[in-house]
Design an enzyme around this catalytic site. Structure first.
Site, PDB file in Angstrom:
ATOM      1  N   GLY A  40       0.796  -1.233   0.000  1.00  0.00           N
ATOM      2  CA  GLY A  40       0.000   0.000   0.000  1.00  0.00           C
ATOM      3  C   GLY A  40       0.821   1.272   0.000  1.00  0.00           C
ATOM      4  O   GLY A  40       0.353   2.321  -0.432  1.00  0.00           O
ATOM      5  N   GLU A  95       4.790   3.812   6.474  1.00  0.00           N
ATOM      6  CA  GLU A  95       3.565   3.001   6.381  1.00  0.00           C
ATOM      7  C   GLU A  95       2.449   3.833   5.766  1.00  0.00           C
ATOM      8  O   GLU A  95       2.423   5.051   5.919  1.00  0.00           O
ATOM      9  CB  GLU A  95       3.203   2.520   7.808  1.00  0.00           C
ATOM     10  N   ASP A  96       1.535   3.194   5.064  1.00  0.00           N
ATOM     11  CA  ASP A  96       0.419   3.936   4.488  1.00  0.00           C
ATOM     12  C   ASP A  96      -0.599   4.331   5.572  1.00  0.00           C
ATOM     13  O   ASP A  96      -0.941   5.491   5.724  1.00  0.00           O
ATOM     14  CB  ASP A  96      -0.259   3.141   3.347  1.00  0.00           C
ATOM     15  N   ASP A  99      -3.776   1.299  11.763  1.00  0.00           N
ATOM     16  CA  ASP A  99      -5.148   1.080  12.235  1.00  0.00           C
ATOM     17  C   ASP A  99      -5.093   0.545  13.666  1.00  0.00           C
ATOM     18  O   ASP A  99      -5.001   1.306  14.618  1.00  0.00           O
ATOM     19  CB  ASP A  99      -5.842   0.119  11.263  1.00  0.00           C
ATOM     20  N   LYS A 127      -5.171   6.169  11.883  1.00  0.00           N
ATOM     21  CA  LYS A 127      -6.587   5.933  12.170  1.00  0.00           C
ATOM     22  C   LYS A 127      -6.668   5.439  13.606  1.00  0.00           C
ATOM     23  O   LYS A 127      -6.513   4.254  13.878  1.00  0.00           O
ATOM     24  CB  LYS A 127      -7.113   4.885  11.181  1.00  0.00           C
ATOM     25  N   ASP A 155      -5.990  -0.379  -0.398  1.00  0.00           N
ATOM     26  CA  ASP A 155      -6.860  -1.289  -1.143  1.00  0.00           C
ATOM     27  C   ASP A 155      -7.969  -1.857  -0.276  1.00  0.00           C
ATOM     28  O   ASP A 155      -7.898  -1.860   0.951  1.00  0.00           O
ATOM     29  CB  ASP A 155      -6.040  -2.466  -1.675  1.00  0.00           C
TER      30      ASP A 155
END
Ligand code: IMP
Ligand code: MG
Length: 170
Positions: A40, A95-96, A99, A127, A155
């Site tokens: 990602g 990192e994208d 979470d 997030k 994605d």
């Protein structure tokens, strides 16, 4: 499923310029190794690296965890490890999206075992809502409360990575 634009492409690019500026001044006189977490991260990674004003070397790591679900399983294995020796190096992990933090924690532990001089984390999106592991994101692009995001490399079941904007999938 529908998708709504959350962060337009131009805003992403502007934010990456800010991050690059910050990293360049913090690492002035140094030559950090930037490690991207595949897949990602690729769009974020290349935009960021090309905007830095310092010399860098790049490498990649790939951890598999997600499968095709929208929630993290917590089970992680390394599909590809870094290839550059990290001992004594300044490392920035890119990192994208963070979470739960489980993926990043595993990777951080793994990289620390290679004894870098320093290790910092840069993420395009933090997030925080579902965070399970305390993770300090040293360089953060956007803080997003909730939602499943796609586009700009992110994605859902390997789809939508090509979208230029970051969108919420509903
Ligand atoms: P974590 O282990 O729960 O922090 O999950 C991190 C990884 O899950 C990221 O590197 C992404 O690959 C994926 N992920 C988490 N949230 C999203 C999202 O909203 N959209 C797309 N991928 C996500
Ligand atoms: Mg990822």
């Amino acid at each position: 499923m529908t998708r709504d634009i959350l962060i337009p492409h131009d805003d992403i690019v502007a934010k990456i310029e800010e991050l690059a500026e910050q990293i360049s001044s913090d690492y002035s006189g140094k030559e950090p190794i930037l490690i991207g977490i595949l897949n990602g991260v690729i769009f974020f990674f290349s935009e960021l690296v090309m905007k830095l004003r310092i010399p860098t070397r790049i490498d990649f790591i790939r951890a598999a965890s997600y499968g095709s679900s929208m929630t993290s399983s917590g089970a992680i294995r390394f599909v590809k490890d870094v290839e550059l020796p990290l001992k004594g190096e300044d490392v920035i992990l890119i990192e994208d999206i963070v979470d739960t933090g489980l993926t990043l924690c595993h990777i951080v532990e793994h990289l620390k075992s290679k004894e870098p001089a320093s290790l910092k984390i840069c993420a395009l999106i933090d997030k925080a809502e579902r965070r399970e592991r305390a993770v300090t994101v040293d360089y953060c692009g956007f803080q997003v409360l909730a939602g499943f995001l796609v586009g700009f490399g992110l994605d859902y079941d390997e789809k939508y990575r090509y979208l230029p904007d970051i969108c919420v999938l509903r």
